[in-house]
Design a protein around this motif. Structure first.
Motif, PDB file in Angstrom:
ATOM      1  N   ASN A  41     -23.265  16.492 -19.469  1.00 45.31           N
ATOM      2  CA  ASN A  41     -22.364  16.890 -18.561  1.00 45.31           C
ATOM      3  C   ASN A  41     -21.663  18.305 -19.033  1.00 45.31           C
ATOM      4  O   ASN A  41     -20.459  18.269 -19.473  1.00 45.31           O
ATOM      5  N   HIS A  42     -22.503  19.490 -18.876  1.00 42.18           N
ATOM      6  CA  HIS A  42     -22.008  20.705 -19.316  1.00 42.18           C
ATOM      7  C   HIS A  42     -22.783  21.809 -18.676  1.00 42.18           C
ATOM      8  O   HIS A  42     -23.733  21.610 -17.802  1.00 42.18           O
ATOM      9  N   CYS A  43     -22.461  23.048 -18.951  1.00 44.54           N
ATOM     10  CA  CYS A  43     -23.213  24.211 -17.996  1.00 44.54           C
ATOM     11  C   CYS A  43     -22.955  23.757 -16.488  1.00 44.54           C
ATOM     12  O   CYS A  43     -23.928  24.164 -15.974  1.00 44.54           O
ATOM     13  N   THR A  81     -29.521  22.920 -27.647  1.00 43.52           N
ATOM     14  CA  THR A  81     -28.807  22.041 -26.699  1.00 43.52           C
ATOM     15  C   THR A  81     -28.720  22.656 -25.427  1.00 43.52           C
ATOM     16  O   THR A  81     -28.836  22.437 -24.113  1.00 43.52           O
ATOM     17  N   HIS A  82     -28.327  24.065 -25.097  1.00 44.70           N
ATOM     18  CA  HIS A  82     -28.211  24.690 -24.100  1.00 44.70           C
ATOM     19  C   HIS A  82     -28.008  26.355 -24.166  1.00 44.70           C
ATOM     20  O   HIS A  82     -27.759  26.586 -25.380  1.00 44.70           O
ATOM     21  N   ASN A  83     -27.779  26.945 -23.316  1.00 43.12           N
ATOM     22  CA  ASN A  83     -27.940  28.358 -23.201  1.00 43.12           C
ATOM     23  C   ASN A  83     -26.484  28.998 -23.392  1.00 43.12           C
ATOM     24  O   ASN A  83     -26.557  30.137 -22.799  1.00 43.12           O
ATOM     25  N   HIS A  84     -25.579  28.708 -24.142  1.00 41.78           N
ATOM     26  CA  HIS A  84     -24.483  29.157 -24.218  1.00 41.78           C
ATOM     27  C   HIS A  84     -24.571  29.986 -25.743  1.00 41.78           C
ATOM     28  O   HIS A  84     -25.091  29.260 -26.639  1.00 41.78           O
ATOM     29  N   TRP A  85     -23.873  31.144 -25.903  1.00 36.92           N
ATOM     30  CA  TRP A  85     -23.996  32.132 -26.770  1.00 36.92           C
ATOM     31  C   TRP A  85     -23.948  31.530 -28.313  1.00 36.92           C
ATOM     32  O   TRP A  85     -24.558  31.828 -29.278  1.00 36.92           O
ATOM     33  N   ASP A  86     -22.771  30.445 -28.299  1.00 41.79           N
ATOM     34  CA  ASP A  86     -22.400  30.038 -29.596  1.00 41.79           C
ATOM     35  C   ASP A  86     -23.468  28.719 -30.036  1.00 41.79           C
ATOM     36  O   ASP A  86     -23.557  28.348 -31.114  1.00 41.79           O
ATOM     37  N   HIS A  87     -24.759  28.491 -29.399  1.00 41.00           N
ATOM     38  CA  HIS A  87     -25.532  27.573 -29.525  1.00 41.00           C
ATOM     39  C   HIS A  87     -26.855  28.249 -29.507  1.00 41.00           C
ATOM     40  O   HIS A  87     -27.947  27.820 -30.243  1.00 41.00           O
ATOM     41  N   LEU A  88     -27.048  29.413 -28.723  1.00 40.52           N
ATOM     42  CA  LEU A  88     -28.351  30.069 -28.700  1.00 40.52           C
ATOM     43  C   LEU A  88     -28.237  31.590 -28.808  1.00 40.52           C
ATOM     44  O   LEU A  88     -27.525  32.295 -27.885  1.00 40.52           O
ATOM     45  N   MET A  90     -23.623  16.804 -27.906  1.00 36.11           N
ATOM     46  CA  MET A  90     -22.912  18.243 -27.665  1.00 36.11           C
ATOM     47  C   MET A  90     -23.703  19.259 -26.901  1.00 36.11           C
ATOM     48  O   MET A  90     -24.557  19.128 -27.137  1.00 36.11           O
ATOM     49  N   ASP A  91     -23.161  20.071 -26.060  1.00 40.26           N
ATOM     50  CA  ASP A  91     -21.843  19.871 -25.538  1.00 40.26           C
ATOM     51  C   ASP A  91     -21.852  18.739 -24.378  1.00 40.26           C
ATOM     52  O   ASP A  91     -22.863  18.566 -23.554  1.00 40.26           O
ATOM     53  N   SER A  92     -20.788  18.202 -24.254  1.00 36.60           N
ATOM     54  CA  SER A  92     -20.561  17.169 -23.028  1.00 36.60           C
ATOM     55  C   SER A  92     -19.122  16.875 -22.720  1.00 36.60           C
ATOM     56  O   SER A  92     -18.182  16.724 -23.430  1.00 36.60           O
TER      57      SER A  92
HETATM   58 ZN   LIG Z   1     -21.404  25.116 -24.322  1.00 38.94          ZN
END
Ligand SMILES: [Zn+2]
Ligand SMILES: [Zn+2]
Length: 289
Positions: free
Chosen positions: A158-160, A75-82, A189-191
Protein backbone atom coordinates in the motif's frame (compact mmCIF):
# COMPACT_ATOMS: atom_id res chain seq x y z
CA UNK A 1 18.53 -18.07 4.96
CA UNK A 2 20.14 -14.78 5.83
CA UNK A 3 19.08 -11.17 5.26
CA UNK A 4 21.33 -8.17 5.77
CA UNK A 5 19.80 -4.70 5.94
CA UNK A 6 22.31 -2.57 4.06
CA UNK A 7 20.23 0.58 4.51
CA UNK A 8 17.32 1.40 6.82
CA UNK A 9 16.44 5.06 6.16
CA UNK A 10 13.28 6.68 4.93
CA UNK A 11 13.44 9.06 2.00
CA UNK A 12 14.63 11.98 4.14
CA UNK A 13 18.11 10.59 4.89
CA UNK A 14 19.78 13.51 3.13
CA UNK A 15 18.42 15.87 5.79
CA UNK A 16 20.96 14.61 8.29
CA UNK A 17 22.92 17.87 7.93
CA UNK A 18 19.79 20.04 7.86
CA UNK A 19 20.05 22.91 10.37
CA UNK A 20 16.26 23.53 10.10
CA UNK A 21 15.42 20.56 12.25
CA UNK A 22 11.84 20.56 13.53
CA UNK A 23 12.17 17.89 16.21
CA UNK A 24 15.80 18.30 17.21
CA UNK A 25 16.69 14.67 16.44
CA UNK A 26 19.23 15.41 13.74
CA UNK A 27 21.97 17.01 15.90
CA UNK A 28 21.74 13.99 18.20
CA UNK A 29 21.90 11.61 15.23
CA UNK A 30 25.06 13.40 14.10
CA UNK A 31 26.53 13.37 17.58
CA UNK A 32 25.82 9.69 18.24
CA UNK A 33 26.75 8.48 14.74
CA UNK A 34 27.05 4.69 14.28
CA UNK A 35 23.69 2.90 14.22
CA UNK A 36 21.89 6.25 14.40
CA UNK A 37 23.00 7.21 10.91
CA UNK A 38 21.00 5.62 8.14
CA UNK A 39 21.35 5.16 4.37
CA UNK A 40 18.52 4.46 1.88
CA UNK A 41 16.61 1.20 2.38
CA UNK A 42 18.37 -1.71 0.71
CA UNK A 43 18.78 -5.35 1.68
CA UNK A 44 20.66 -8.46 0.67
CA UNK A 45 19.04 -11.90 0.74
CA UNK A 46 22.07 -14.15 0.66
CA UNK A 47 23.59 -15.52 -1.38
CA UNK A 48 22.55 -13.69 -4.54
CA UNK A 49 19.53 -11.35 -4.23
CA UNK A 50 19.78 -7.59 -3.71
CA UNK A 51 16.66 -5.52 -2.96
CA UNK A 52 16.59 -1.91 -4.21
CA UNK A 53 19.38 0.33 -5.39
CA UNK A 54 20.06 3.94 -4.55
CA UNK A 55 23.79 3.55 -5.00
CA UNK A 56 26.48 0.94 -4.41
CA UNK A 57 28.01 2.55 -1.31
CA UNK A 58 26.48 0.15 1.21
CA UNK A 59 27.47 -2.88 -0.89
CA UNK A 60 31.10 -1.76 -0.57
CA UNK A 61 30.75 -0.71 3.07
CA UNK A 62 29.50 -4.10 4.19
CA UNK A 63 31.92 -6.06 1.96
CA UNK A 64 29.34 -7.70 -0.25
CA UNK A 65 31.18 -9.09 -3.29
CA UNK A 66 29.41 -7.39 -6.24
CA UNK A 67 29.84 -10.51 -8.37
CA UNK A 68 27.77 -12.48 -5.84
CA UNK A 69 24.73 -10.35 -6.79
CA UNK A 70 22.87 -12.14 -9.59
CA UNK A 71 19.36 -10.79 -9.05
CA UNK A 72 18.19 -7.26 -8.29
CA UNK A 73 14.61 -6.90 -7.04
CA UNK A 74 13.15 -3.41 -6.99
CA UNK A 75 10.26 -2.58 -4.67
CA UNK A 76 8.95 0.55 -6.44
CA UNK A 77 9.79 3.54 -8.53
CA UNK A 78 10.65 6.10 -5.85
CA UNK A 79 14.09 7.65 -6.18
CA UNK A 80 15.41 6.38 -2.82
CA UNK A 81 14.75 2.78 -3.99
CA UNK A 82 15.40 3.04 -7.72
CA UNK A 83 18.26 4.85 -9.46
CA UNK A 84 18.34 3.44 -13.02
CA UNK A 85 21.63 5.03 -14.08
CA UNK A 86 23.44 3.81 -10.99
CA UNK A 87 21.98 0.33 -11.47
CA UNK A 88 23.23 0.25 -15.06
CA UNK A 89 26.67 1.45 -13.96
CA UNK A 90 26.79 -1.28 -11.31
CA UNK A 91 25.57 -3.93 -13.79
CA UNK A 92 28.15 -2.91 -16.40
CA UNK A 93 30.97 -3.78 -14.01
CA UNK A 94 29.66 -7.28 -13.25
CA UNK A 95 31.02 -10.41 -14.92
CA UNK A 96 27.45 -11.57 -15.69
CA UNK A 97 24.27 -9.84 -16.93
CA UNK A 98 22.37 -8.60 -13.89
CA UNK A 99 18.81 -10.00 -13.73
CA UNK A 100 16.46 -7.17 -12.79
CA UNK A 101 12.94 -7.73 -11.42
CA UNK A 102 10.17 -5.29 -10.67
CA UNK A 103 6.76 -3.94 -11.60
CA UNK A 104 5.92 -2.95 -15.16
CA UNK A 105 6.72 0.70 -14.34
CA UNK A 106 10.05 -0.12 -12.72
CA UNK A 107 11.19 -2.31 -15.63
CA UNK A 108 10.11 0.28 -18.19
CA UNK A 109 12.00 2.98 -16.25
CA UNK A 110 15.23 0.99 -16.26
CA UNK A 111 14.82 0.00 -19.93
CA UNK A 112 14.25 3.66 -20.79
CA UNK A 113 17.42 4.74 -18.98
CA UNK A 114 19.30 2.00 -20.83
CA UNK A 115 17.94 3.19 -24.18
CA UNK A 116 18.19 6.98 -23.98
CA UNK A 117 20.37 9.77 -22.69
CA UNK A 118 18.93 13.20 -22.01
CA UNK A 119 20.77 15.85 -24.03
CA UNK A 120 20.48 19.06 -22.03
CA UNK A 121 21.68 21.30 -24.86
CA UNK A 122 18.91 20.25 -27.29
CA UNK A 123 16.35 19.36 -24.60
CA UNK A 124 15.78 16.04 -26.34
CA UNK A 125 16.32 12.39 -25.58
CA UNK A 126 18.92 10.75 -27.76
CA UNK A 127 19.73 7.08 -28.24
CA UNK A 128 22.44 5.86 -25.83
CA UNK A 129 25.69 4.96 -27.52
CA UNK A 130 26.18 1.82 -25.50
CA UNK A 131 23.54 -0.24 -23.76
CA UNK A 132 24.31 -2.31 -20.67
CA UNK A 133 23.69 -6.04 -20.89
CA UNK A 134 21.00 -6.78 -18.29
CA UNK A 135 17.96 -9.07 -18.23
CA UNK A 136 14.49 -7.80 -17.34
CA UNK A 137 11.67 -9.63 -15.58
CA UNK A 138 8.29 -8.03 -14.94
CA UNK A 139 6.66 -9.32 -11.78
CA UNK A 140 2.99 -9.59 -10.92
CA UNK A 141 1.83 -9.45 -7.32
CA UNK A 142 0.43 -12.57 -5.64
CA UNK A 143 2.37 -15.02 -7.80
CA UNK A 144 5.29 -17.33 -7.04
CA UNK A 145 8.63 -17.08 -8.83
CA UNK A 146 11.80 -19.18 -8.54
CA UNK A 147 14.73 -16.76 -8.41
CA UNK A 148 18.06 -18.53 -8.01
CA UNK A 149 17.39 -21.08 -5.28
CA UNK A 150 14.79 -18.89 -3.55
CA UNK A 151 11.01 -18.83 -3.96
CA UNK A 152 9.88 -15.22 -4.20
CA UNK A 153 6.26 -14.07 -3.88
CA UNK A 154 5.78 -10.37 -4.59
CA UNK A 155 2.68 -8.85 -3.02
CA UNK A 156 1.08 -5.47 -3.58
CA UNK A 157 2.24 -2.94 -0.97
CA UNK A 158 0.00 0.00 0.00
CA UNK A 159 2.34 2.69 -1.34
CA UNK A 160 2.77 4.86 -4.46
CA UNK A 161 -0.89 5.80 -4.06
CA UNK A 162 -2.46 9.17 -4.65
CA UNK A 163 -5.36 8.30 -2.38
CA UNK A 164 -8.84 9.54 -1.62
CA UNK A 165 -9.42 12.47 -4.01
CA UNK A 166 -7.63 11.15 -7.06
CA UNK A 167 -7.42 7.40 -6.48
CA UNK A 168 -4.40 7.03 -8.74
CA UNK A 169 -2.08 4.08 -8.25
CA UNK A 170 1.27 5.39 -9.50
CA UNK A 171 3.17 2.11 -9.31
CA UNK A 172 2.43 -1.43 -8.15
CA UNK A 173 4.74 -1.26 -5.15
CA UNK A 174 6.02 -4.75 -4.42
CA UNK A 175 6.64 -6.15 -0.95
CA UNK A 176 8.35 -9.53 -1.07
CA UNK A 177 8.10 -12.92 0.64
CA UNK A 178 11.26 -15.05 0.35
CA UNK A 179 11.24 -18.80 1.09
CA UNK A 180 14.14 -21.20 1.19
CA UNK A 181 14.96 -24.31 3.22
CA UNK A 182 11.58 -24.11 4.98
CA UNK A 183 12.21 -20.56 6.27
CA UNK A 184 10.33 -17.42 5.33
CA UNK A 185 11.30 -13.74 5.27
CA UNK A 186 8.87 -10.89 4.56
CA UNK A 187 10.28 -7.58 3.28
CA UNK A 188 7.37 -5.15 3.68
CA UNK A 189 8.76 -1.97 2.29
CA UNK A 190 7.35 0.46 1.55
CA UNK A 191 3.85 0.03 2.90
CA UNK A 192 1.04 1.50 4.93
CA UNK A 193 -1.94 -0.60 6.18
CA UNK A 194 -2.02 -3.92 4.30
CA UNK A 195 -4.24 -4.02 1.20
CA UNK A 196 -7.09 -6.54 1.64
CA UNK A 197 -6.08 -8.86 -1.23
CA UNK A 198 -2.45 -8.76 -0.09
CA UNK A 199 -3.58 -9.75 3.39
CA UNK A 200 -5.58 -12.68 1.98
CA UNK A 201 -2.58 -13.85 -0.05
CA UNK A 202 -0.22 -13.58 2.92
CA UNK A 203 -2.42 -15.93 4.98
CA UNK A 204 -0.70 -18.91 3.34
CA UNK A 205 2.66 -17.97 4.89
CA UNK A 206 4.07 -18.31 8.38
CA UNK A 207 6.69 -15.59 8.45
CA UNK A 208 9.88 -16.22 10.44
CA UNK A 209 11.46 -12.79 9.94
CA UNK A 210 9.55 -9.66 8.95
CA UNK A 211 11.05 -6.30 8.04
CA UNK A 212 8.27 -3.75 8.32
CA UNK A 213 7.88 -0.09 7.38
CA UNK A 214 7.81 2.21 10.43
CA UNK A 215 8.81 5.41 8.65
CA UNK A 216 7.16 7.90 11.01
CA UNK A 217 7.61 6.35 14.46
CA UNK A 218 5.46 8.18 16.99
CA UNK A 219 4.57 11.06 14.68
CA UNK A 220 0.79 11.22 14.03
CA UNK A 221 0.51 11.04 10.26
CA UNK A 222 -2.30 11.78 7.85
CA UNK A 223 -3.00 8.32 6.38
CA UNK A 224 -4.51 9.92 3.29
CA UNK A 225 -1.20 11.61 2.45
CA UNK A 226 1.20 8.85 3.47
CA UNK A 227 2.14 5.44 2.11
CA UNK A 228 3.79 4.42 5.37
CA UNK A 229 3.12 3.21 8.89
CA UNK A 230 3.71 5.10 12.07
CA UNK A 231 4.15 3.06 15.26
CA UNK A 232 0.43 2.93 16.16
CA UNK A 233 -0.52 1.78 12.66
CA UNK A 234 2.28 -0.77 12.67
CA UNK A 235 1.04 -2.22 15.95
CA UNK A 236 -2.39 -2.69 14.32
CA UNK A 237 -0.79 -4.43 11.33
CA UNK A 238 1.27 -6.71 13.57
CA UNK A 239 -1.87 -7.65 15.51
CA UNK A 240 -3.74 -8.44 12.30
CA UNK A 241 -0.85 -10.60 11.05
CA UNK A 242 -0.70 -12.43 14.39
CA UNK A 243 -4.43 -13.10 14.45
CA UNK A 244 -4.30 -14.47 10.91
CA UNK A 245 -1.35 -16.73 11.77
CA UNK A 246 0.90 -14.92 9.26
CA UNK A 247 3.11 -14.03 12.24
CA UNK A 248 3.64 -16.71 14.87
CA UNK A 249 5.02 -16.74 18.42
CA UNK A 250 8.61 -16.80 17.24
CA UNK A 251 8.38 -14.30 14.37
CA UNK A 252 11.25 -11.81 14.53
CA UNK A 253 9.84 -8.35 13.74
CA UNK A 254 12.20 -5.61 12.63
CA UNK A 255 11.26 -2.08 11.66
CA UNK A 256 13.05 -0.15 8.96
CA UNK A 257 12.64 2.74 6.46
CA UNK A 258 13.03 5.05 9.44
CA UNK A 259 12.76 8.80 8.96
CA UNK A 260 15.79 10.57 10.42
CA UNK A 261 13.90 13.80 11.04
CA UNK A 262 10.63 12.41 12.49
CA UNK A 263 11.90 9.47 14.56
CA UNK A 264 14.15 9.41 17.62
CA UNK A 265 17.70 8.22 17.01
CA UNK A 266 18.27 4.48 17.22
CA UNK A 267 19.96 4.56 20.62
CA UNK A 268 17.07 6.52 22.18
CA UNK A 269 14.21 4.38 20.80
CA UNK A 270 15.47 0.82 20.55
CA UNK A 271 14.80 -0.22 24.18
CA UNK A 272 11.26 1.05 24.18
CA UNK A 273 10.44 -0.84 20.97
CA UNK A 274 12.18 -3.93 22.24
CA UNK A 275 9.71 -4.04 25.17
CA UNK A 276 6.96 -4.35 22.52
CA UNK A 277 8.82 -7.20 20.82
CA UNK A 278 9.95 -4.97 17.96
CA UNK A 279 13.57 -4.64 16.85
CA UNK A 280 14.61 -1.22 15.55
CA UNK A 281 16.84 -2.06 12.58
CA UNK A 282 20.14 -0.39 11.80
CA UNK A 283 22.34 -0.32 8.72
CA UNK A 284 24.38 -3.48 8.33
CA UNK A 285 22.20 -5.61 10.64
CA UNK A 286 22.26 -9.31 9.75
CA UNK A 287 19.48 -11.75 10.67
CA UNK A 288 19.87 -15.45 10.15
CA UNK A 289 16.78 -17.65 10.09
ZN1 LIG B 1 8.46 5.00 -1.58
ZN1 LIG C 1 10.96 4.75 0.51
Amino acid sequence: MKIQLLGTAGGDFRRVDDPEDKFGYLPRVRELGGKNLRCPAQAMIFPDILIDFYNGDQIDKFDIAPESIKHLLITHNHWDHLQPLRILEFAAALPHPLQIYGSHNVIEAIKFANTYDFDRSSGRFIIRKKQTDVEYYKLEPAQSYEIGGTTVDPVHGNHCMDKSDNMIMQDVCLNYVFERDGKTIFYGMDSSYTLPLTFEYLRKFRIDVAVMDMTFGRWPIDVDKSGHHNLDMLIETIEEFREAGIFHEETTILVSHISLAFVEPHDDLKDELSKMGIILAYDGQEIEV
